[in-house]
Structure formats: C-alpha cells, structure tokens
Design a protein around this motif. Structure first.
Motif, PDB file in Angstrom:
ATOM      1  N   VAL A  57       0.869  -1.168   0.000  1.00 18.02           N
ATOM      2  CA  VAL A  57       0.000   0.000   0.000  1.00 18.02           C
ATOM      3  C   VAL A  57       0.909   1.221   0.000  1.00 18.02           C
ATOM      4  CG1 VAL A  57      -0.197  -0.124   2.525  1.00 18.02           C
ATOM      5  CG2 VAL A  57      -1.803   1.270   1.227  1.00 18.02           C
ATOM      6  N   THR A  58       0.646   2.154  -0.891  1.00 17.65           N
ATOM      7  CA  THR A  58       1.523   3.316  -1.033  1.00 17.65           C
ATOM      8  C   THR A  58       0.983   4.493  -0.234  1.00 17.65           C
ATOM      9  OG1 THR A  58       2.150   2.608  -3.257  1.00 17.65           O
ATOM     10  CG2 THR A  58       2.651   4.885  -2.652  1.00 17.65           C
ATOM     11  N   ILE A  59       1.843   5.043   0.609  1.00 19.06           N
ATOM     12  CA  ILE A  59       1.524   6.233   1.402  1.00 19.06           C
ATOM     13  C   ILE A  59       2.458   7.357   0.955  1.00 19.06           C
ATOM     14  CG2 ILE A  59       1.388   7.246   3.704  1.00 19.06           C
ATOM     15  CD1 ILE A  59      -0.634   4.995   3.238  1.00 19.06           C
ATOM     16  N   GLY A  92       2.876  -3.950   9.079  1.00 19.59           N
ATOM     17  CA  GLY A  92       2.494  -2.932   8.103  1.00 19.59           C
ATOM     18  C   GLY A  92       1.154  -2.320   8.441  1.00 19.59           C
ATOM     19  N   ILE A  93       0.341  -2.092   7.442  1.00 22.98           N
ATOM     20  CA  ILE A  93      -1.029  -1.603   7.633  1.00 22.98           C
ATOM     21  C   ILE A  93      -1.980  -2.742   7.284  1.00 22.98           C
ATOM     22  CG2 ILE A  93      -2.814  -0.009   6.827  1.00 22.98           C
ATOM     23  CD1 ILE A  93      -0.658   2.042   6.282  1.00 22.98           C
ATOM     24  N   GLY A  94      -2.590  -3.327   8.292  1.00 26.03           N
ATOM     25  CA  GLY A  94      -3.507  -4.441   8.055  1.00 26.03           C
ATOM     26  C   GLY A  94      -2.851  -5.599   7.336  1.00 26.03           C
ATOM     27  N   GLY A  95      -1.563  -5.806   7.578  1.00 22.34           N
ATOM     28  CA  GLY A  95      -0.825  -6.883   6.927  1.00 22.34           C
ATOM     29  C   GLY A  95      -0.170  -6.482   5.621  1.00 22.34           C
ATOM     30  N   HIS A  96      -0.504  -5.324   5.095  1.00 26.98           N
ATOM     31  CA  HIS A  96       0.051  -4.848   3.825  1.00 26.98           C
ATOM     32  C   HIS A  96       1.354  -4.085   4.066  1.00 26.98           C
ATOM     33  CE1 HIS A  96      -3.585  -5.703   1.376  1.00 26.98           C
ATOM     34  NE2 HIS A  96      -4.206  -5.528   2.533  1.00 26.98           N
ATOM     35  N   LYS A  97       2.343  -4.329   3.228  1.00 25.01           N
ATOM     36  CA  LYS A  97       3.610  -3.626   3.341  1.00 25.01           C
ATOM     37  C   LYS A  97       3.440  -2.174   2.909  1.00 25.01           C
ATOM     38  CE  LYS A  97       8.430  -3.701   1.810  1.00 25.01           C
ATOM     39  NZ  LYS A  97       9.448  -4.400   0.974  1.00 25.01           N
ATOM     40  N   VAL A  98       3.979  -1.260   3.710  1.00 20.44           N
ATOM     41  CA  VAL A  98       3.876   0.168   3.414  1.00 20.44           C
ATOM     42  C   VAL A  98       5.030   0.586   2.507  1.00 20.44           C
ATOM     43  CG1 VAL A  98       3.800   2.503   4.371  1.00 20.44           C
ATOM     44  CG2 VAL A  98       2.802   0.586   5.656  1.00 20.44           C
ATOM     45  N   GLU A  99       4.686   1.148   1.365  1.00 22.43           N
ATOM     46  CA  GLU A  99       5.676   1.760   0.485  1.00 22.43           C
ATOM     47  C   GLU A  99       5.486   3.271   0.546  1.00 22.43           C
ATOM     48  OE1 GLU A  99       5.338   0.041  -3.407  1.00 22.43           O
ATOM     49  OE2 GLU A  99       6.325  -1.840  -2.788  1.00 22.43           O
ATOM     50  N   VAL A 100       6.572   4.004   0.667  1.00 21.79           N
ATOM     51  CA  VAL A 100       6.503   5.449   0.863  1.00 21.79           C
ATOM     52  C   VAL A 100       6.942   6.176  -0.401  1.00 21.79           C
ATOM     53  CG1 VAL A 100       7.340   7.407   2.221  1.00 21.79           C
ATOM     54  CG2 VAL A 100       6.923   5.200   3.336  1.00 21.79           C
ATOM     55  N   LYS A 101       6.105   7.089  -0.851  1.00 22.26           N
ATOM     56  CA  LYS A 101       6.455   7.962  -1.973  1.00 22.26           C
ATOM     57  C   LYS A 101       6.631   9.369  -1.430  1.00 22.26           C
ATOM     58  CE  LYS A 101       4.781   9.955  -6.333  1.00 22.26           C
ATOM     59  NZ  LYS A 101       6.099   9.845  -6.997  1.00 22.26           N
ATOM     60  N   VAL A 102       7.809   9.960  -1.612  1.00 23.69           N
ATOM     61  CA  VAL A 102       8.082  11.281  -1.048  1.00 23.69           C
ATOM     62  C   VAL A 102       8.113  12.338  -2.150  1.00 23.69           C
ATOM     63  CG1 VAL A 102       9.416  10.266   0.831  1.00 23.69           C
ATOM     64  CG2 VAL A 102      10.602  11.083  -1.206  1.00 23.69           C
ATOM     65  N   ALA A 345      -8.178   0.085  14.125  1.00 28.08           N
ATOM     66  CA  ALA A 345      -9.499   0.033  13.496  1.00 28.08           C
ATOM     67  C   ALA A 345      -9.720  -1.271  12.739  1.00 28.08           C
ATOM     68  CB  ALA A 345      -9.670   1.217  12.548  1.00 28.08           C
ATOM     69  N   LYS A 346      -8.692  -2.132  12.730  1.00 30.54           N
ATOM     70  CA  LYS A 346      -8.753  -3.426  12.032  1.00 30.54           C
ATOM     71  C   LYS A 346      -9.092  -3.231  10.553  1.00 30.54           C
ATOM     72  CE  LYS A 346     -10.087  -5.846  16.274  1.00 30.54           C
ATOM     73  NZ  LYS A 346      -8.680  -6.157  16.603  1.00 30.54           N
ATOM     74  N   ILE A 347      -8.349  -2.355   9.923  1.00 32.36           N
ATOM     75  CA  ILE A 347      -8.593  -2.003   8.528  1.00 32.36           C
ATOM     76  C   ILE A 347      -8.434  -3.220   7.617  1.00 32.36           C
ATOM     77  CG2 ILE A 347      -6.179  -1.296   8.171  1.00 32.36           C
ATOM     78  CD1 ILE A 347      -7.271   0.912   6.306  1.00 32.36           C
ATOM     79  N   THR A 348      -9.336  -3.339   6.656  1.00 33.82           N
ATOM     80  CA  THR A 348      -9.235  -4.386   5.635  1.00 33.82           C
ATOM     81  C   THR A 348      -9.151  -3.783   4.237  1.00 33.82           C
ATOM     82  OG1 THR A 348     -11.658  -4.581   5.588  1.00 33.82           O
ATOM     83  CG2 THR A 348     -10.447  -6.106   7.023  1.00 33.82           C
ATOM     84  N   ASP A 349      -9.767  -2.636   4.048  1.00 35.82           N
ATOM     85  CA  ASP A 349      -9.741  -1.936   2.764  1.00 35.82           C
ATOM     86  C   ASP A 349      -8.689  -0.836   2.844  1.00 35.82           C
ATOM     87  OD1 ASP A 349     -10.143  -0.473   0.465  1.00 35.82           O
ATOM     88  OD2 ASP A 349     -12.200   0.145   0.957  1.00 35.82           O
ATOM     89  N   VAL A 350      -7.552  -1.033   2.166  1.00 39.72           N
ATOM     90  CA  VAL A 350      -6.458  -0.063   2.268  1.00 39.72           C
ATOM     91  C   VAL A 350      -6.461   0.928   1.106  1.00 39.72           C
ATOM     92  CG1 VAL A 350      -4.979  -1.521   3.684  1.00 39.72           C
ATOM     93  CG2 VAL A 350      -4.852  -1.688   1.183  1.00 39.72           C
ATOM     94  N   SER A 351      -7.583   1.060   0.427  1.00 36.77           N
ATOM     95  CA  SER A 351      -7.720   2.119  -0.565  1.00 36.77           C
ATOM     96  C   SER A 351      -7.849   3.455   0.151  1.00 36.77           C
ATOM     97  CB  SER A 351      -8.959   1.879  -1.426  1.00 36.77           C
ATOM     98  OG  SER A 351     -10.139   2.046  -0.639  1.00 36.77           O
ATOM     99  N   ALA A 352      -7.801   4.543  -0.602  1.00 36.88           N
ATOM    100  CA  ALA A 352      -7.963   5.868   0.000  1.00 36.88           C
ATOM    101  C   ALA A 352      -9.303   5.971   0.728  1.00 36.88           C
ATOM    102  CB  ALA A 352      -7.846   6.945  -1.075  1.00 36.88           C
ATOM    103  N   LYS A 353     -10.339   5.423   0.128  1.00 35.42           N
ATOM    104  CA  LYS A 353     -11.659   5.455   0.757  1.00 35.42           C
ATOM    105  C   LYS A 353     -11.657   4.650   2.049  1.00 35.42           C
ATOM    106  CE  LYS A 353     -16.549   4.472  -0.188  1.00 35.42           C
ATOM    107  NZ  LYS A 353     -17.520   3.977  -1.217  1.00 35.42           N
ATOM    108  N   GLY A 354     -10.996   3.495   2.023  1.00 30.95           N
ATOM    109  CA  GLY A 354     -10.934   2.658   3.216  1.00 30.95           C
ATOM    110  C   GLY A 354     -10.128   3.293   4.328  1.00 30.95           C
ATOM    111  N   VAL A 355      -9.023   3.964   3.971  1.00 28.87           N
ATOM    112  CA  VAL A 355      -8.207   4.644   4.978  1.00 28.87           C
ATOM    113  C   VAL A 355      -9.000   5.773   5.629  1.00 28.87           C
ATOM    114  CG1 VAL A 355      -6.182   6.117   5.317  1.00 28.87           C
ATOM    115  CG2 VAL A 355      -5.987   4.022   3.970  1.00 28.87           C
ATOM    116  N   THR A 356      -9.722   6.536   4.821  1.00 28.55           N
ATOM    117  CA  THR A 356     -10.533   7.630   5.365  1.00 28.55           C
ATOM    118  C   THR A 356     -11.556   7.106   6.364  1.00 28.55           C
ATOM    119  OG1 THR A 356     -10.280   8.924   3.329  1.00 28.55           O
ATOM    120  CG2 THR A 356     -12.105   9.510   4.782  1.00 28.55           C
ATOM    121  N   ALA A 357     -12.249   6.044   5.987  1.00 28.88           N
ATOM    122  CA  ALA A 357     -13.267   5.475   6.874  1.00 28.88           C
ATOM    123  C   ALA A 357     -12.644   4.926   8.152  1.00 28.88           C
ATOM    124  CB  ALA A 357     -14.033   4.375   6.139  1.00 28.88           C
ATOM    125  N   ALA A 358     -11.493   4.267   8.023  1.00 28.26           N
ATOM    126  CA  ALA A 358     -10.848   3.679   9.201  1.00 28.26           C
ATOM    127  C   ALA A 358     -10.327   4.753  10.147  1.00 28.26           C
ATOM    128  CB  ALA A 358      -9.714   2.757   8.763  1.00 28.26           C
TER     129      ALA A 358
END
Length: 421
Positions: A57-59, A92-102, A345-358
C-alpha cells in the motif's frame, strides 16, 4: 470580545504558518534543545518482529525538504523510518507492506500543487504531512480526489474545515496550553509578549484572548517589534496591572530580550514560552538562564520515556542518519500514529476510501512522542474544528541552559477550545 466560530477560523488561518516560521528560525540555530539524547539505542524497544506479507500500500509524504531557507529533510527520514519499522514489527497496515512515496516542496506553493498531483497519479492511499506551510495547495488537489491527508497539525481555514484532512495533534496548543497552565497556577491576569508582526499579533489578540478567557484569565497582548534589543519599557508598562503570568511567543532572537526584561522588571511572575524561544546562546545571556520557565512543545523527547526509547531505536535503525529531533519527529509521529490508528481500526480496505473510513472509526490512539496525548478523528474532539483530532497538549520545564525536562501532558479540555457563543 465576541469571536464567532467563522471569525475564529479566519484568525486561526494564520496560526500554523507563524509557528512554522518560528520553528524554521529556531532550527537554524546551533543549540540542541530540540533533540533527544544521542545515546546508543536499545533494539529491545522495537519489540517482537511481525513482518508485513501482504500486497503493498503506497503512502505519500509531502514535506518542505531542503530549500533555500531551511532543511527539513529529516521529516522525510522520520516518516520513512516509521514505515520501515511498521513493516518489520507491526505487520504494516492491516498486513500490507507500506511503500513510501516522497515529494519535497522547498517552500514553493507551485511545487506543493505539483507534489499533490504526483500523489494522485501514483494512486496513494493517504498522504502524510508534518509541518507543511503550503498545506492549502495540497488540500485543493488531494481532497477532491478522495485522498486523505494525515498531518501532525494544521490550522489554516482549509485545514480546519475541509473533509478528509486529519490533524492528529493539537495545532492550537501554543495558545491553549499556557492558558491551561495559568489556570492551574491560579492566575487571573496574564500578558502575552508576542513578536509584533500581523501573522503573530492577530491570532494572539483573537485566538489567544478567547482561549485565556475560557480559562478564566484576563489577557493583555503586548506586541513588540522584532529586533527590539531592550524590552524593559514595554514590560514595565505591562507589569502595571500586576499579571501573574507572562507568555512569550517568538523565536530565540525575540524571546531572549523579552525574558531578560521580565526577569528584571517582574521577577516573581511566572513565565511560559514556546520551545522555539530557547537556545544555548540565549541561556548564557539571560541571568539565571531559563530556570523556572515552563515551555510549550509538540514532542516529548524525555530520554527516559518509553516512547522516546522507541523513537531512538526506530530512527537509529531505519533513519538513514536522521537526528533524534523535533523535525524528525514531525514526520515520524503522524506516520506511526496513522499506522497505529488504522491497525486499531482493524482495517481491511487499504484504498484511500478505506483509509478515510478507518481513520474516522479508529479508537483513541496514542500520539507518538505525545507525552500520553491521544487522538480520535471522529470529528468531536475540538469544538472549533471537526478536523482536529486532539485537544491535548504538552508542557515541559526548562533547565537553566535550555534543556527540557519533566514533560507533562496537558489533558484535553474541549471547553478551553470552544468558540464564543
């Protein structure tokens, strides 16, 4: 004085850029009052490994970076270090590896817009910002695209009102914390000694006066032009009303003569200041140094605190040479705070919409380096704005030479941050 909710928000639009300008000036000095101990870090503080194995998941991270006036590059390193730590120890975030874009802005609004557009093109799930002055430009691009912004703090009008912007720490603590401290000390009258420029004096008179009034304190604002070497006449005039507290708001070059004058004219009065006031050079020129001064800060860097030990270990292992400083913390804290909140929040949807809701549904979460401060982004923590996720603050005591110790949490007090009815 009557300040409406909308009027207060217009005043608040100036607050964060002022704090940023002061921080930039302070960071250009050679003192180390804003750094934790550089002792060898303890890897045990990292905990038990728990590697992320899911899809990435890219942050995004947007920061000033290195410009002509200031080098904020460690803010990137702090955020990247927090993400690397989360990937190896938090799943990571909900099991997903975090990739960072700066993307660095370099104090250029046009580059801020370009950075935001790059994040949209990259399809990031969220953007982390620390102490970005050009926040409005990123909001204009990211929020219409549905990409949430997770900031250390922000208080422009857009940051206070635009859905999808989350200010994890209390961006109004520079005014609210000394008001709460004065109330705790039983003060009934106070003077805010502020650098006399519109971006500082305006919020001091509007926001500061309101928050002190909410604390039961009559506030006089003494705005003094920058560059004033001897502030004795102004402090003498301010002392006539016998205030119990002086709060000094400026950078080191402004605060040093202010504190000198206060100690000479009204030695029994309490003094608070913002962390940007302190420097090793200033301590040497003030009789008795900063002894007894209470200091408003945004990061608890007490080397004995477990949070600081984790910060030291994370930066030591993953920070690519970053200093253990407030600047590094301003990238580290919102990144790690966001990750912890999403996992809580036990996030499962790591899309932008899912992050906002979580982020909106996450339980109260500790703010990293926050002295125990928590944040909850449910829109109910700060009456002034639904986007500010905490009304906690931090105050510390200064030693004579300007080091900070005895960091204390100033607990949430929504009434303190209530607009006038």
């Amino acid at each position: 004085m009557h300040v409406s909710r909308s009027g207060l928000r217009r005043s608040l639009a100036l607050t964060l850029p002022v704090a940023l300008a002061l921080t930039i000036t302070a960071c250009g000095s050679s003192d180390s009052t804003g750094e934790a101990s550089s002792a060898a870090f303890d890897t045990a503080a990292l905990g038990t490994p728990n590697k992320a194995t899911g899809s990435p998941v890219t942050i995004g991270v947007i920061s000033e970076g290195k410009g002509q006036a200031v080098d904020q590059s460690d803010e990137f390193r702090g955020a990247q270090a927090a993400a690397a730590y989360a990937n190896e120890y938090l799943g990571g975030i909900g099991g997903h590896k975090v990739e960072v874009k700066v993307c660095e802005v370099r104090q250029d609004p046009a580059m801020a817009t370009d950075c935001a557009n790059q994040m949209v093109t990259a399809g990031v799930s969220a953007v982390v910002e620390g102490t970005l002055a050009e926040v409005d430009q990123t909001i204009e691009v990211l929020t219409p695209a549905g990409i949430p912004i997770i900031a250390a703090s922000g208080s422009t009008k857009a940051a206070l009102t635009t859905p999808g912007y989350f200010s994890l720490f209390n961006s109004l603590s520079y005014f609210g914390v000394p008001a709460a401290d004065g109330k705790e000390q039983g003060v009934s009258k106070a003077v805010m000694v502020v650098v006399g420029v519109p971006g500082a004096e305006g919020p001091a008179r509007d926001v500061g006066t309101l928050l002190y009034k909410n604390a039961g304190i009559d506030l006089e604002v003494s705005a003094i032009p920058p560059g004033t070497a001897d502030m004795t006449p102004q402090i003498t005039a301010a002392s006539a009303d016998e205030p119990g507290l002086y709060h000094v708001f400026g950078n080191e070059s402004f605060c040093t003569p202010a504190i000198q004058a206060i100690k000479a004219v009204d030695p029994d009065a309490a003094i608070t200041a913002i962390a940007q006031c302190l420097s090793a050079a200033g301590a040497k020129s003030i009789p008795g140094g900063y002894e007894g001064v209470h200091v408003v800060t945004t990061s608890d860097l007490d080397p004995e605190a477990e949070d600081t030990k984790l910060f030291q270990a994370v930066v030591g292992k993953y920070g690519d040479g970053a200093k253990e400083s407030v600047i590094t913390g301003s990238g580290y804290s919102p990144m790690l705070g966001m990750i912890n909140a999403l996992n809580a929040a036990k996030i499962t949807d790591v899309s932008a919409k899912g992050v906002t809701a979580a982020m909106k549904s996450a339980p109260a979460t500790n703010y990293p380096l926050g002295a125990g401060a928590t944040f909850t982004c449910d829109g109910k923590q700060m009456p002034i704005s639904p986007n500010v996720c905490s009304s906690d603050g931090i105050i510390a005591s200064a030693t004579a030479d300007g080091k900070l110790e005895d960091y204390q949490l100033v607990p949430s007090d929504p009434e303190l941050y209530s607009p006038a009815s």
